[in-house]
Scaffold this motif. Structure first.
Motif, PDB file in Angstrom:
ATOM      1  N   LYS A  65       1.017  -1.473   0.650  1.00 45.35           N
ATOM      2  CA  LYS A  65      -0.129  -0.418  -0.312  1.00 45.35           C
ATOM      3  C   LYS A  65       0.521   1.486   0.613  1.00 45.35           C
ATOM      4  CE  LYS A  65      -3.904  -2.184   2.756  1.00 45.35           C
ATOM      5  NZ  LYS A  65      -4.865  -2.139   3.339  1.00 45.35           N
ATOM      6  N   LEU A  66       2.322   1.019  -0.134  1.00 46.91           N
ATOM      7  CA  LEU A  66       2.559   2.347   0.400  1.00 46.91           C
ATOM      8  C   LEU A  66       3.304   3.154  -0.848  1.00 46.91           C
ATOM      9  CD1 LEU A  66       5.699   0.987   3.381  1.00 46.91           C
ATOM     10  CD2 LEU A  66       2.734   1.865   3.383  1.00 46.91           C
ATOM     11  N   GLY A  67       3.302   2.311  -1.964  1.00 43.20           N
ATOM     12  CA  GLY A  67       3.707   2.934  -2.909  1.00 43.20           C
ATOM     13  C   GLY A  67       3.407   3.828  -4.142  1.00 43.20           C
ATOM     14  N   GLN A  68       1.867   4.091  -3.823  1.00 40.81           N
ATOM     15  CA  GLN A  68       1.338   5.455  -3.900  1.00 40.81           C
ATOM     16  C   GLN A  68       1.547   6.691  -3.424  1.00 40.81           C
ATOM     17  OE1 GLN A  68      -2.737   5.362  -1.862  1.00 40.81           O
ATOM     18  NE2 GLN A  68      -1.957   4.342  -0.352  1.00 40.81           N
ATOM     19  N   PHE A  69       2.631   6.984  -2.298  1.00 36.60           N
ATOM     20  CA  PHE A  69       2.839   8.124  -1.772  1.00 36.60           C
ATOM     21  C   PHE A  69       4.274   8.251  -2.707  1.00 36.60           C
ATOM     22  CE2 PHE A  69       0.993   6.623   1.642  1.00 36.60           C
ATOM     23  CZ  PHE A  69      -0.198   7.078   1.747  1.00 36.60           C
ATOM     24  N   TRP A  70       5.349   7.143  -3.052  1.00 43.18           N
ATOM     25  CA  TRP A  70       6.300   7.773  -4.080  1.00 43.18           C
ATOM     26  C   TRP A  70       6.647   7.773  -5.382  1.00 43.18           C
ATOM     27  CZ3 TRP A  70       6.970   6.580   0.950  1.00 43.18           C
ATOM     28  CH2 TRP A  70       6.939   5.360   1.608  1.00 43.18           C
ATOM     29  N   VAL A  71       5.231   7.644  -6.402  1.00 41.20           N
ATOM     30  CA  VAL A  71       5.384   6.858  -7.510  1.00 41.20           C
ATOM     31  C   VAL A  71       5.970   8.450  -8.578  1.00 41.20           C
ATOM     32  CG1 VAL A  71       4.000   5.527  -7.437  1.00 41.20           C
ATOM     33  CG2 VAL A  71       2.708   7.860  -8.103  1.00 41.20           C
ATOM     34  N   ASP A  72       5.796   9.098  -7.630  1.00 37.86           N
ATOM     35  CA  ASP A  72       6.110  10.619  -8.823  1.00 37.86           C
ATOM     36  C   ASP A  72       7.757  11.580  -8.699  1.00 37.86           C
ATOM     37  OD1 ASP A  72       5.578  11.031  -6.069  1.00 37.86           O
ATOM     38  OD2 ASP A  72       3.419  12.381  -7.227  1.00 37.86           O
ATOM     39  N   SER A  73       8.703  10.670  -7.835  1.00 39.80           N
ATOM     40  CA  SER A  73       9.917  11.115  -7.577  1.00 39.80           C
ATOM     41  C   SER A  73      10.931  11.663  -8.539  1.00 39.80           C
ATOM     42  CB  SER A  73      10.325  10.348  -7.018  1.00 39.80           C
ATOM     43  OG  SER A  73      10.906   8.619  -7.501  1.00 39.80           O
ATOM     44  N   SER A  74      10.835  10.913  -9.405  1.00 37.34           N
ATOM     45  CA  SER A  74      11.488  11.712 -10.695  1.00 37.34           C
ATOM     46  C   SER A  74      10.566  12.948 -11.675  1.00 37.34           C
ATOM     47  CB  SER A  74      11.420  10.403 -12.056  1.00 37.34           C
ATOM     48  OG  SER A  74      10.054  10.338 -12.620  1.00 37.34           O
ATOM     49  N   ALA A  75       9.495  12.660 -11.148  1.00 35.78           N
ATOM     50  CA  ALA A  75       9.156  13.741 -11.992  1.00 35.78           C
ATOM     51  C   ALA A  75       8.931  15.243 -11.264  1.00 35.78           C
ATOM     52  CB  ALA A  75       7.609  13.968 -11.986  1.00 35.78           C
ATOM     53  N   PHE A  76       8.927  15.201  -9.174  1.00 34.59           N
ATOM     54  CA  PHE A  76       9.624  15.873  -8.924  1.00 34.59           C
ATOM     55  C   PHE A  76      10.622  16.551  -8.671  1.00 34.59           C
ATOM     56  CE2 PHE A  76       5.545  14.928  -6.191  1.00 34.59           C
ATOM     57  CZ  PHE A  76       5.356  16.485  -5.818  1.00 34.59           C
ATOM     58  N   ILE A  77      11.911  15.645  -9.126  1.00 38.96           N
ATOM     59  CA  ILE A  77      13.158  16.204  -9.283  1.00 38.96           C
ATOM     60  C   ILE A  77      13.642  16.898 -10.736  1.00 38.96           C
ATOM     61  CG2 ILE A  77      15.714  14.481  -9.864  1.00 38.96           C
ATOM     62  CD1 ILE A  77      14.493  12.504  -7.779  1.00 38.96           C
ATOM     63  N   LEU A  78      12.393  15.978 -11.721  1.00 35.17           N
ATOM     64  CA  LEU A  78      12.892  17.135 -12.858  1.00 35.17           C
ATOM     65  C   LEU A  78      12.225  18.486 -12.842  1.00 35.17           C
ATOM     66  CD1 LEU A  78      13.540  17.249 -15.676  1.00 35.17           C
ATOM     67  CD2 LEU A  78      11.032  15.928 -16.283  1.00 35.17           C
ATOM     68  N   MET A  79      10.914  18.629 -12.445  1.00 28.83           N
ATOM     69  CA  MET A  79      10.114  19.976 -12.148  1.00 28.83           C
ATOM     70  C   MET A  79      11.272  20.669 -11.024  1.00 28.83           C
ATOM     71  SD  MET A  79       6.835  20.226 -10.327  1.00 28.83           S
ATOM     72  CE  MET A  79       6.802  19.021  -9.713  1.00 28.83           C
ATOM     73  N   ALA A  80      12.257  19.788  -9.813  1.00 25.64           N
ATOM     74  CA  ALA A  80      13.042  21.220  -9.511  1.00 25.64           C
ATOM     75  C   ALA A  80      14.233  21.711 -10.124  1.00 25.64           C
ATOM     76  CB  ALA A  80      13.684  20.200  -8.258  1.00 25.64           C
ATOM     77  N   ALA A  81      14.461  21.201 -11.187  1.00 17.74           N
ATOM     78  CA  ALA A  81      15.785  20.949 -12.027  1.00 17.74           C
ATOM     79  C   ALA A  81      14.745  21.805 -12.618  1.00 17.74           C
ATOM     80  CB  ALA A  81      15.979  20.097 -12.956  1.00 17.74           C
ATOM     81  N   ILE A  82      13.948  22.119 -13.202  1.00 17.65           N
ATOM     82  CA  ILE A  82      13.157  23.454 -14.347  1.00 17.65           C
ATOM     83  C   ILE A  82      13.194  24.773 -13.534  1.00 17.65           C
ATOM     84  CG2 ILE A  82      11.220  23.976 -15.830  1.00 17.65           C
ATOM     85  CD1 ILE A  82      10.849  20.675 -16.148  1.00 17.65           C
ATOM     86  N   ILE A  83      12.743  24.502 -11.830  1.00 20.12           N
ATOM     87  CA  ILE A  83      12.223  25.366 -11.010  1.00 20.12           C
ATOM     88  C   ILE A  83      13.595  26.231 -10.666  1.00 20.12           C
ATOM     89  CG2 ILE A  83      10.790  26.319  -9.116  1.00 20.12           C
ATOM     90  CD1 ILE A  83       8.669  23.830  -8.821  1.00 20.12           C
TER      91      ILE A  83
END
Length: 175
Positions: free
Chosen positions: A136-154
């Motif tokens: 049940k835990l996978g739902q909490f961190w499925v988007d890790s790579s998207a956040f890292i990419l978004m951080a780079a753009i920001i």
């Protein structure tokens, strides 16, 4: 037209912030009940019942729940900073130290959400291979790579704003 879009974005940011705050609060309540009254967990927020994990290992339970809580709280804080930015942003004079610092903070929070999510997902994969019940835990961190990419753009945007402030200050000095 721009003013209307700006107001709509402001309302959307508030809605997301409230939703993320409720999620973080619900997860904190779940955590407390998981430790003290585990029989009620099935009736709580998202029915996040990690009692099997708690039975397998308290240390793993607390570790994985810590990731969940930190990530959810950081997401709420991230949108609080977005709201602060939207409140103070003057679209006619966007290059200010305040705006630059808020964009930089947004980049940092986004980066840490991505990094913590990535670390948690890797630990979860390792624990699952060791036989721990963490489905049940996978739902909490499925988007890790998207956040890292978004951080780079920001972050790049924050650098542009910093340079814009420098150019604006130089321009004001020459006039």
């Amino acid at each position: 037209m721009n003013n209307l879009v700006f107001k709509i974005l402001h309302v959307i940011a508030w809605i997301i912030f409230v939703g993320l705050s409720i999620e973080a609060g619900g997860l904190i309540v779940n955590f407390v009940f998981s430790v003290f009254k585990p029989e009620f967990v099935g009736n709580l927020y998202q029915k996040l019942d990690l009692s099997k994990l708690h039975q397998q290992s308290e240390m793993v339970f607390f570790g994985m729940y810590s990731f969940i809580l930190f990530i959810s709280i950081l997401k709420a804080i991230l949108f609080y900073v977005v709201i602060q930015l939207l409140i103070k942003l003057d679209i006619n004079k966007p290059f200010s130290v305040f705006v630059s610092s808020k964009i930089s903070q947004i980049s940092q929070f986004t980066f840490w959400i991505g990094i913590l999510s990535f670390i948690a997902s890797q630990i979860a994969k390792s624990l699952q291979l060791q036989g721990y019940y963490i489905d049940k835990l996978g739902q909490f961190w499925v988007d890790s790579s998207a956040f890292i990419l978004m951080a780079a753009i920001i972050y790049i945007i924050s650098l542009i704003f910093k340079r814009g402030i420098e150019l604006q200050e130089e321009n004001e000095l020459t006039i």
